[in-house]
Design a protein around this motif. Structure first.
Motif, PDB file in Angstrom:
ATOM      1  N   LEU A  26      77.244  21.142  17.930  1.00  0.00           N
ATOM      2  CA  LEU A  26      76.578  20.565  19.100  1.00  0.00           C
ATOM      3  C   LEU A  26      75.155  20.108  18.774  1.00  0.00           C
ATOM      4  O   LEU A  26      74.461  19.568  19.622  1.00  0.00           O
ATOM      5  N   THR A  27      74.726  20.318  17.540  1.00  0.00           N
ATOM      6  CA  THR A  27      73.388  19.898  17.128  1.00  0.00           C
ATOM      7  C   THR A  27      73.340  18.391  16.970  1.00  0.00           C
ATOM      8  O   THR A  27      74.202  17.796  16.344  1.00  0.00           O
ATOM      9  N   GLN A  28      72.321  17.781  17.542  1.00  0.00           N
ATOM     10  CA  GLN A  28      72.164  16.333  17.442  1.00  0.00           C
ATOM     11  C   GLN A  28      71.412  16.017  16.160  1.00  0.00           C
ATOM     12  O   GLN A  28      70.228  16.315  16.024  1.00  0.00           O
ATOM     13  N   GLN A  29      72.085  15.423  15.207  1.00  0.00           N
ATOM     14  CA  GLN A  29      71.501  15.147  13.905  1.00  0.00           C
ATOM     15  C   GLN A  29      70.503  13.991  13.940  1.00  0.00           C
ATOM     16  O   GLN A  29      69.731  13.819  13.007  1.00  0.00           O
ATOM     17  N   SER A  30      70.482  13.233  15.022  1.00  0.00           N
ATOM     18  CA  SER A  30      69.548  12.113  15.100  1.00  0.00           C
ATOM     19  C   SER A  30      68.091  12.588  15.183  1.00  0.00           C
ATOM     20  O   SER A  30      67.173  11.823  14.911  1.00  0.00           O
ATOM     21  N   HIS A  31      67.871  13.848  15.537  1.00  0.00           N
ATOM     22  CA  HIS A  31      66.517  14.388  15.644  1.00  0.00           C
ATOM     23  C   HIS A  31      66.103  15.161  14.394  1.00  0.00           C
ATOM     24  O   HIS A  31      65.020  15.743  14.361  1.00  0.00           O
ATOM     25  N   ALA A  32      66.931  15.176  13.360  1.00  0.00           N
ATOM     26  CA  ALA A  32      66.661  15.993  12.172  1.00  0.00           C
ATOM     27  C   ALA A  32      65.375  15.563  11.480  1.00  0.00           C
ATOM     28  O   ALA A  32      64.561  16.400  11.088  1.00  0.00           O
ATOM     29  N   ALA A  33      65.146  14.272  11.309  1.00  0.00           N
ATOM     30  CA  ALA A  33      63.948  13.800  10.599  1.00  0.00           C
ATOM     31  C   ALA A  33      62.683  14.101  11.404  1.00  0.00           C
ATOM     32  O   ALA A  33      61.649  14.476  10.837  1.00  0.00           O
ATOM     33  N   ALA A  34      62.737  13.964  12.717  1.00  0.00           N
ATOM     34  CA  ALA A  34      61.556  14.206  13.546  1.00  0.00           C
ATOM     35  C   ALA A  34      61.229  15.691  13.624  1.00  0.00           C
ATOM     36  O   ALA A  34      60.070  16.066  13.816  1.00  0.00           O
ATOM     37  N   ALA A  35      62.220  16.564  13.470  1.00  0.00           N
ATOM     38  CA  ALA A  35      61.992  18.002  13.553  1.00  0.00           C
ATOM     39  C   ALA A  35      61.673  18.628  12.201  1.00  0.00           C
ATOM     40  O   ALA A  35      61.276  19.786  12.151  1.00  0.00           O
ATOM     41  N   ASP A  36      61.815  17.893  11.121  1.00  0.00           N
ATOM     42  CA  ASP A  36      61.541  18.429   9.789  1.00  0.00           C
ATOM     43  C   ASP A  36      60.041  18.629   9.623  1.00  0.00           C
ATOM     44  O   ASP A  36      59.248  17.706   9.785  1.00  0.00           O
ATOM     45  N   VAL A  37      59.641  19.853   9.295  1.00  0.00           N
ATOM     46  CA  VAL A  37      58.227  20.179   9.206  1.00  0.00           C
ATOM     47  C   VAL A  37      57.524  19.392   8.108  1.00  0.00           C
ATOM     48  O   VAL A  37      56.335  19.050   8.247  1.00  0.00           O
ATOM     49  N   ARG A  38      58.219  19.052   7.066  1.00  0.00           N
ATOM     50  CA  ARG A  38      57.587  18.253   5.996  1.00  0.00           C
ATOM     51  C   ARG A  38      57.199  16.876   6.498  1.00  0.00           C
ATOM     52  O   ARG A  38      56.118  16.371   6.187  1.00  0.00           O
ATOM     53  N   ASN A  39      58.074  16.266   7.306  1.00  0.00           N
ATOM     54  CA  ASN A  39      57.751  14.946   7.874  1.00  0.00           C
ATOM     55  C   ASN A  39      56.601  15.041   8.875  1.00  0.00           C
ATOM     56  O   ASN A  39      55.768  14.137   8.965  1.00  0.00           O
ATOM     57  N   ILE A  40      56.550  16.131   9.634  1.00  0.00           N
ATOM     58  CA  ILE A  40      55.469  16.307  10.606  1.00  0.00           C
ATOM     59  C   ILE A  40      54.131  16.424   9.882  1.00  0.00           C
ATOM     60  O   ILE A  40      53.130  15.812  10.277  1.00  0.00           O
ATOM     61  N   ILE A  41      54.099  17.204   8.789  1.00  0.00           N
ATOM     62  CA  ILE A  41      52.864  17.379   8.016  1.00  0.00           C
ATOM     63  C   ILE A  41      52.449  16.065   7.359  1.00  0.00           C
ATOM     64  O   ILE A  41      51.257  15.720   7.332  1.00  0.00           O
ATOM     65  N   LYS A  42      53.408  15.300   6.815  1.00  0.00           N
ATOM     66  CA  LYS A  42      53.082  13.998   6.206  1.00  0.00           C
ATOM     67  C   LYS A  42      52.441  13.072   7.232  1.00  0.00           C
ATOM     68  O   LYS A  42      51.459  12.379   6.940  1.00  0.00           O
ATOM     69  N   GLN A  43      53.004  13.040   8.444  1.00  0.00           N
ATOM     70  CA  GLN A  43      52.450  12.180   9.481  1.00  0.00           C
ATOM     71  C   GLN A  43      51.056  12.654   9.881  1.00  0.00           C
ATOM     72  O   GLN A  43      50.162  11.844  10.107  1.00  0.00           O
ATOM     73  N   TYR A  44      50.847  13.968   9.943  1.00  0.00           N
ATOM     74  CA  TYR A  44      49.529  14.495  10.278  1.00  0.00           C
ATOM     75  C   TYR A  44      48.508  14.120   9.206  1.00  0.00           C
ATOM     76  O   TYR A  44      47.361  13.779   9.531  1.00  0.00           O
ATOM     77  N   ASP A  45      48.915  14.184   7.934  1.00  0.00           N
ATOM     78  CA  ASP A  45      48.003  13.816   6.854  1.00  0.00           C
ATOM     79  C   ASP A  45      47.587  12.350   6.944  1.00  0.00           C
ATOM     80  O   ASP A  45      46.446  11.996   6.648  1.00  0.00           O
ATOM     81  N   ARG A  46      48.512  11.479   7.340  1.00  0.00           N
ATOM     82  CA  ARG A  46      48.194  10.046   7.448  1.00  0.00           C
ATOM     83  C   ARG A  46      47.362   9.728   8.675  1.00  0.00           C
ATOM     84  O   ARG A  46      46.407   8.967   8.608  1.00  0.00           O
ATOM     85  N   THR A  47      47.723  10.288   9.853  1.00  0.00           N
ATOM     86  CA  THR A  47      47.102   9.876  11.112  1.00  0.00           C
ATOM     87  C   THR A  47      46.114  10.884  11.676  1.00  0.00           C
ATOM     88  O   THR A  47      45.256  10.510  12.473  1.00  0.00           O
TER      89      THR A  47
END
Length: 145
Positions: A26-47
């Motif tokens: 039942l997990t929605q895989q479309s949100h996997a990239a947005a919920a990945d902590v590595r991607n969140i940290i990368k975006q924080y480093d840029r913006t």
């Protein structure tokens, strides 16, 4: 012969127990990239902003008048107890629901019905006495006073 008793400790032997998902996930895989902590940290480093935080509006106010949970429960309990003292034929009109009764009695439009039910007193009518004329002579005083 004595038995050796083993105590469970956090450092003792561990038994691994597996878990296997059966059926469709039942997990929605479309949100996997947005919920990945590595991607969140990368975006924080840029913006310098974290985009997935709660975007609600903070509400500030004086909430000192709000009762505690226990006080609120006591108020509801007392309301139910006082509702139980009302005659049963009146309680039936409100489906034995103290909340419906409370809404009824707090509405000023229902004042006449409450008087009819005997739940409120009718306002006393004030009889006006005829005004005494100021030109009339004062009553004679009694002697000995």
């Amino acid at each position: 012969m004595s038995k050796v008793v083993k105590f469970k400790t956090p450092y003792g032997d561990r038994i691994r127990k597996g878990f296997e998902t059966t059926g469709d996930s039942l997990t929605q895989q479309s949100h996997a990239a947005a919920a990945d902590v590595r991607n969140i940290i990368k975006q924080y480093d840029r913006t310098g902003l974290i985009a997935n935080v709660n975007k609600g509006v903070a509400q500030y106010g004086d909430y000192s008048e709000i009762n505690e949970y226990a006080e609120a429960l006591n108020m509801v309990r007392e309301a139910n107890e006082s509702f139980a003292t009302i005659p049963s034929h009146i309680r039936e009109q409100f489906n034995n629901n103290a909340g419906l009764f409370f809404e009824f009695v707090t509405n000023p439009k229902n004042k006449e019905k409450m008087i009819e039910m005997g739940l409120a007193k009718a306002p006393e009518t004030v009889r006006e006495e005829p005004a005494k004329s100021e030109s009339a002579p004062p009553a004679p005083s009694e002697e000995g006073e």
